[in-house]
Design a protein around this motif. Structure first.
Motif, PDB file in Angstrom:
ATOM      1  N   ASP A   6       0.827  -1.216   0.000  1.00 47.34           N
ATOM      2  CA  ASP A   6       0.000   0.000   0.000  1.00 47.34           C
ATOM      3  C   ASP A   6       0.858   1.261   0.000  1.00 47.34           C
ATOM      4  OD1 ASP A   6       0.947  -0.167   2.588  1.00 47.34           O
ATOM      5  OD2 ASP A   6      -0.978   0.227   3.552  1.00 47.34           O
ATOM      6  N   TYR A   7       2.155   1.129   0.318  1.00 51.31           N
ATOM      7  CA  TYR A   7       3.077   2.255   0.195  1.00 51.31           C
ATOM      8  C   TYR A   7       3.797   2.216  -1.148  1.00 51.31           C
ATOM      9  CZ  TYR A   7       6.715   5.684   1.205  1.00 51.31           C
ATOM     10  OH  TYR A   7       7.537   6.784   1.154  1.00 51.31           O
ATOM     11  N   TYR A   8       4.459   1.112  -1.442  1.00 51.31           N
ATOM     12  CA  TYR A   8       5.278   1.126  -2.657  1.00 51.31           C
ATOM     13  C   TYR A   8       4.429   1.082  -3.921  1.00 51.31           C
ATOM     14  CZ  TYR A   8       5.410  -4.126  -3.007  1.00 51.31           C
ATOM     15  OH  TYR A   8       5.131  -5.471  -3.136  1.00 51.31           O
ATOM     16  N   GLY A   9       3.164   0.648  -3.805  1.00 54.55           N
ATOM     17  CA  GLY A   9       2.275   0.745  -4.960  1.00 54.55           C
ATOM     18  C   GLY A   9       1.989   2.190  -5.334  1.00 54.55           C
ATOM     19  N   GLN A  10       1.835   3.048  -4.334  1.00 54.33           N
ATOM     20  CA  GLN A  10       1.633   4.475  -4.605  1.00 54.33           C
ATOM     21  C   GLN A  10       2.929   5.116  -5.088  1.00 54.33           C
ATOM     22  OE1 GLN A  10      -1.315   5.580  -4.791  1.00 54.33           O
ATOM     23  NE2 GLN A  10      -2.212   3.725  -3.910  1.00 54.33           N
ATOM     24  N   GLN A  11       4.065   4.588  -4.653  1.00 52.88           N
ATOM     25  CA  GLN A  11       5.349   5.080  -5.166  1.00 52.88           C
ATOM     26  C   GLN A  11       5.480   4.750  -6.650  1.00 52.88           C
ATOM     27  OE1 GLN A  11       8.793   4.932  -2.510  1.00 52.88           O
ATOM     28  NE2 GLN A  11       9.859   3.754  -4.070  1.00 52.88           N
ATOM     29  N   GLN A  12       4.997   3.582  -7.044  1.00 56.25           N
ATOM     30  CA  GLN A  12       4.999   3.219  -8.462  1.00 56.25           C
ATOM     31  C   GLN A  12       4.117   4.175  -9.271  1.00 56.25           C
ATOM     32  OE1 GLN A  12       3.709  -0.824  -8.033  1.00 56.25           O
ATOM     33  NE2 GLN A  12       5.786  -1.616  -7.715  1.00 56.25           N
ATOM     34  N   LYS A  13       3.013   4.592  -8.693  1.00 59.91           N
ATOM     35  CA  LYS A  13       2.157   5.572  -9.370  1.00 59.91           C
ATOM     36  C   LYS A  13       2.909   6.893  -9.543  1.00 59.91           C
ATOM     37  CE  LYS A  13      -1.492   7.854 -10.812  1.00 59.91           C
ATOM     38  NZ  LYS A  13      -1.813   7.840 -12.276  1.00 59.91           N
ATOM     39  N   LEU A  14       3.627   7.309  -8.544  1.00 58.23           N
ATOM     40  CA  LEU A  14       4.421   8.530  -8.666  1.00 58.23           C
ATOM     41  C   LEU A  14       5.458   8.388  -9.774  1.00 58.23           C
ATOM     42  CD1 LEU A  14       5.068   9.454  -4.910  1.00 58.23           C
ATOM     43  CD2 LEU A  14       3.499  10.578  -6.492  1.00 58.23           C
ATOM     44  N   PHE A  15       6.120   7.247  -9.838  1.00 55.72           N
ATOM     45  CA  PHE A  15       7.116   7.012 -10.882  1.00 55.72           C
ATOM     46  C   PHE A  15       6.488   7.195 -12.261  1.00 55.72           C
ATOM     47  CE2 PHE A  15       9.178   4.361 -14.006  1.00 55.72           C
ATOM     48  CZ  PHE A  15      10.536   4.504 -13.769  1.00 55.72           C
ATOM     49  N   LEU A  16       5.335   6.595 -12.480  1.00 52.79           N
ATOM     50  CA  LEU A  16       4.691   6.675 -13.792  1.00 52.79           C
ATOM     51  C   LEU A  16       4.248   8.096 -14.115  1.00 52.79           C
ATOM     52  CD1 LEU A  16       2.604   3.375 -13.688  1.00 52.79           C
ATOM     53  CD2 LEU A  16       4.770   3.803 -14.872  1.00 52.79           C
ATOM     54  N   ALA A  69      -4.765   6.316   1.888  1.00 52.53           N
ATOM     55  CA  ALA A  69      -5.439   6.742   0.657  1.00 52.53           C
ATOM     56  C   ALA A  69      -5.084   5.817  -0.500  1.00 52.53           C
ATOM     57  CB  ALA A  69      -5.060   8.180   0.321  1.00 52.53           C
ATOM     58  N   LEU A  70      -5.990   5.740  -1.463  1.00 52.40           N
ATOM     59  CA  LEU A  70      -5.784   4.936  -2.659  1.00 52.40           C
ATOM     60  C   LEU A  70      -5.076   5.733  -3.748  1.00 52.40           C
ATOM     61  CD1 LEU A  70      -9.184   3.008  -2.753  1.00 52.40           C
ATOM     62  CD2 LEU A  70      -6.993   2.308  -1.739  1.00 52.40           C
ATOM     63  N   THR A  71      -4.604   6.897  -3.407  1.00 53.22           N
ATOM     64  CA  THR A  71      -3.765   7.734  -4.264  1.00 53.22           C
ATOM     65  C   THR A  71      -2.540   8.111  -3.438  1.00 53.22           C
ATOM     66  OG1 THR A  71      -5.038   9.655  -3.538  1.00 53.22           O
ATOM     67  CG2 THR A  71      -5.658   8.651  -5.655  1.00 53.22           C
TER      68      THR A  71
END
Length: 877
Positions: A144-154, A533-535
């Motif tokens: 739930d943390y690194y998944g949002q980090q992946q979103k930031l990367f993209l 958050a989911l974002t």
């Protein structure tokens, strides 16, 4: 009587039982949820966000952690008492090689090792009584943390802030991963100790250089950061003005790539071009590689250079060595002259252009190199005050300003003027141009390891690198890594890396590199504002809580972590996830906790718990044998001079540990942990318990009297001056000063108990004791609760009580000392009320016996009165 035995009814307890009280008050705080804050701070209270740099879950806290988190907790509790809504969260910087290496050694999953360590360390933090928002806890290794980090990367990739390209990297052949320059020590990997190799790999980069000018300029606005941190960051970003100069090869070798038929050099000193002695290129320069193809000695030298550390510190400390390629370059200002091209171990490919022109008279490194290889040392700068005739360069160069000589069209110009003229001539000739250069390089984030945030890219033979669609995030790490095979477990996983291309549907593979762990710690402060958050963020929450009002951590993070966090904040602003550019409004860097080291005569390091200290030295506790006492230095596992926080809490209590780390020295300085010091802190906690217990037993709550006698008035003034002093000290981060003032108040309370009992004094004693409880609460919160309950069993928790307010009339001095001077020379002092009329003060000054004798027979022509400070008499003759 033991701590667990109940005391008889009516008997006053005289010893504080921390082992019983501390868990009880921690439960009370937890049950009352008094540290919780809403997602958005309430409109009727100012917000305050205090954050300590979060720990790596190694399995055990050390005393440096205790100091760091105690400092933050004092701030959090103080600001809460001052009426702020305080965000004070905690999390774990949980990815990285130590966990992966531990998993390899133990045959387990890094997640199991990491989560078990988090559980242990969380328990210790809770025992310290920290007022943390545990409901906001995060761990960077959870999806739930690194998944949002992946979103930031993209999102950053879509904004043009991510790039994939080939680059020379430091390769650790044991850990089989890329290392930053700072992770290479004396040519070896900082963890494995293996000799580091240079490799060219395809890497992912964050384009931090896009923000270089702003990152530098904005440092001027960070006026609540330590000056040395700002200077360190400015040096790392490294703006410089100079010129790029083209040096064509005089006789290009056969088969040379046309792109290499000339070398470009960046220099900040184009004014010294006439002082050129040689040109040097990095061992990794393409021209060096071409030379090595046909010259075994050049190839051998390049291989030797690869064993040298790649950090600037290691480069500077190494002996400057080189290899003459036999090639020569022409000079733009001296077409008849050519200069040798050397491969040099002190030239870095990643800085500038990977090539320099050597000017021995203006650069010490170049001079050392020239002397070693008997190269010319032309003199082109005459230092101020020197005569040209007979001036030469000895063992030390002159790198400062001066007058240009032996420099053709620049002769007689100052070095500053010469820079401008040289650039103008280079541009007019078409062989160079003036440029602004930056030392900062883009941030390579690719790491070849399993235990890290997967980079959300899929590689397709037809479509190239393709972003993982948002609805497929997070890209989770597989739960079954195989560490029996060397290298990256993701790279040889049988199923995880094989996927279909999101664009064309054909078989493809996942990116198997994971993110540098500095990425994980570059935005966690923003995630704390909406951790579930989911974002990545919720703008209402991040806009309300950020920036962090007070950030606390070690000076060792002054460059990379803080710089990356500043970059990430700007990138998140550019991609719409944040509304600001600077993450930390105020920064405090605490000192280290040091301890003596001990070793047996055979050299074996010993733990402090194995030692008994006496006035004559140190001996082993088990057999009485003498041991060697080493210097006081940073606690480290290698020298076993660490002190376990758990052992200290068990023996002395959490509040004693907190009090000692606050009282020993100013928090920005290193402190020494000593047995005597912590024992003294423990005695003070017991003293406070007895003092307040005596007040509770001797006095009763009552209405404030209309007037106070001398003893009560004296105690009240001490109380309110302490309020003012402690408040000022906490605002200024001088916690050791606050500790000293509280010692003084305790003594004043003890002194008041010796005076003749009276109703007004009883009231003043209860006021002083109650105030002491609230003032000590940020530092010793469990004891404060216990003391307050002694005074008033029905009182609200100290943790939720407002901060005491000092009465300015009681803070003001009743009498001030005034210096009396005659013609500016001190002749005596007098005391007066602060508001005393000037003529009364002057009359008292004239009557002071020593002054009166000095003025006898002399005519006073002027009387000068500076209120509350000075009376000066000006006399004739």
């Amino acid at each position: 009587m033991s701590d667990s035995e109940p005391r008889p009814a009516g008997e006053i307890e005289t010893r504080y039982s921390f082992c019983e009280a501390e868990p009880r008050w921690q439960t009370a705080w937890n049950d009352s949820a008094c540290f919780d804050v809403p997602d958005v701070p309430p409109a009727d209270r100012p917000k305050y966000y205090v954050l300590e740099m979060f720990p790596y879950p190694s399995g055990q806290l050390h005393m440096g952690h205790v100091r760091n988190y105690t400092l933050g907790d004092v701030v959090a509790r103080y600001k809460r008492a001052r009426g702020h809504a305080v965000l004070h969260p905690m999390g774990w910087d949980a990815f990285g090689l130590p966990a992966e290496n531990a998993a390899r050694e133990r045959g387990i999953n890094p997640a199991d090792w990491t989560l078990a360590n988090i559980e242990t360390m969380r328990g210790t933090l809770k025992r310290l009584g920290l007022s943390l928002n545990w409901d906001r806890e995060i761990a960077t290794c959870l999806p739930d943390y690194y998944g949002q980090q992946q979103k930031l990367f993209l999102d950053m990739a879509a904004a043009g802030l991510v790039e994939r390209r080939d680059a020379l990297v430091n390769w650790d052949p044991v850990d089989q991963t890329v290392l930053a320059n700072e992770q290479v020590v004396d040519g070896r990997g900082w963890r494995s100790g293996a000799v580091v190799e240079k490799k060219r790999l395809s890497q992912w980069f964050f384009r931090i250089t896009e923000f270089a000018p702003d990152l530098l300029a904005a440092l001027d606005g960070l006026d609540e950061w330590p000056e040395r941190v700002r200077l360190m960051q400015a040096h790392w970003i490294g703006r410089s003005e100079g010129a790029r100069v083209h040096f064509p090869l005089a006789h290009p070798p056969a088969g040379l790539d046309p792109d290499l038929n000339g070398l470009e050099v960046y220099t900040t000193r184009p004014d010294t071009l006439f002082g050129m002695s040689f040109l040097a290129i990095a061992p990794e320069h393409p021209l060096a590689a071409h030379v090595a193809l046909s010259d075994p000695k050049a190839a051998s030298f390049i291989a030797e250079c690869r064993s040298l550390g790649t950090s600037e510190a290691s480069i500077e400390s190494a002996v400057k060595r080189g290899y003459d390629t036999g090639l020569r370059v022409a000079h733009p200002f001296m077409p008849e002259a050519t200069f040798p091209v050397w491969i040099a171990n002190f030239v870095l490919m990643e800085y500038g252009t990977g090539a320099i022109f050597g000017c021995p008279c203006g650069d010490q490194r170049d001079l050392d190199f020239a002397r070693l290889y008997d190269l010319p040392v032309p003199v082109v700068v005459l230092p101020p005050g020197e005569e040209e005739a007979g001036f030469s360069i000895g063992r030390v160069t002159h790198d400062g300003p001066g007058t240009l000589i032996n420099s053709g069209f620049m002769d007689g110009l100052s070095t500053e003027a010469g820079r401008k003229v040289a650039i103008e001539r280079l541009e007019a000739m078409g062989v160079g141009r003036g440029v602004v250069n930056w030392r900062l390089r883009d941030w390579g984030i690719s790491r070849q390891r399993y235990w890290g945030c997967p980079i959300p890219i899929i590689h397709c033979a037809s479509c190239g690198p393709v972003p993982v669609p948002d609805d497929q995030l997070p890209v989770r790490l597989p739960d079954d890594p195989d560490f029996s095979v060397p290298g990256n477990a993701l790279d040889h996983h049988p199923t995880w890396k094989h996927v279909d291309c999101p664009c064309c549907g054909q078989p493809a593979t996942r990116e198997t590199d994971t993110c540098d762990t500095f990425v994980d710690s570059s935005w966690y402060f923003a995630r704390f504002t909406s951790p579930r958050a989911l974002t990545p963020t919720v703008r209402a929450a991040s806009d309300a809580w950020l920036p962090v009002d007070q950030y606390i951590g070690g000076i060792e993070h002054a460059i990379l972590h803080l710089l990356y966090a500043r970059f990430f904040t700007r990138a998140m602003h550019a991609t719409g996830h944040l509304g600001l550019d600077e993450p930390f409004a105020r920064l405090f860097t605490q000192g280290m906790v040091n301890h003596e080291s001990y070793r047996d005569p055979d050299g074996t390091w010993l733990h402090p718990e194995e030692i008994d200290r006496s006035s004559t030295g140190a001996v082993r506790r088990d057999n009485g044998a003498a041991v060697q006492v080493g210097r006081v230095e940073k606690m480290s596992k290698s020298k076993r001079n660490t002190v376990s926080p758990e052992a200290i809490i068990d023996r002395f209590g959490a509040d004693t540990a907190r009090w000692f780390v606050l009282s020993d020295s100013p928090p920005e300085r290193d402190m020494e942990w000593t047995e005597a010091g912590v024992a003294g802190a423990a005695r003070f906690t017991q003293r406070l318990f007895r003092l307040v217990g005596a007040v509770a037993a001797d006095t009763h709550p009552s209405a404030a009297p209309e007037s106070f006698g001398e003893p009560a008035d004296t105690l009240r003034r001490a109380t309110h001056r302490t309020i003012a002093a402690v408040t000022e000290a906490l605002e200024a981060f001088t916690f050791n000063v606050a500790v000293a003032r509280l010692h003084e108040l305790a003594s004043a309370i003890a002194d008041a108990a010796q005076a003749t009992p009276a109703a007004d004094l009883d009231w003043a004693r209860r006021e002083a004791a109650g105030t002491l409880c609230l003032l000590v609460a940020p530092m010793m919160p469990h004891l404060a609760e216990e003391l307050l309950a002694l005074l008033d069993p029905d009182a609200a928790l100290a943790a939720v009580q407002p901060w005491p307010i000092a009465d300015p009339l009681l803070v003001a001095a009743r009498r001030v000392t005034i210096a009396v001077q005659i013609m500016g020379k001190l002749r005596g002092t007098i005391e007066a009320r602060p508001d005393e009329a000037g003529d009364v003060v002057i009359a008292a000054a004239e009557a002071e016996p020593n002054v009166a004798r000095s003025l006898e027979g002399r005519r006073v022509v002027k009387r000068i009165h500076v209120p509350n400070r000075i009376v000066n008499f000006v006399v004739a003759g």
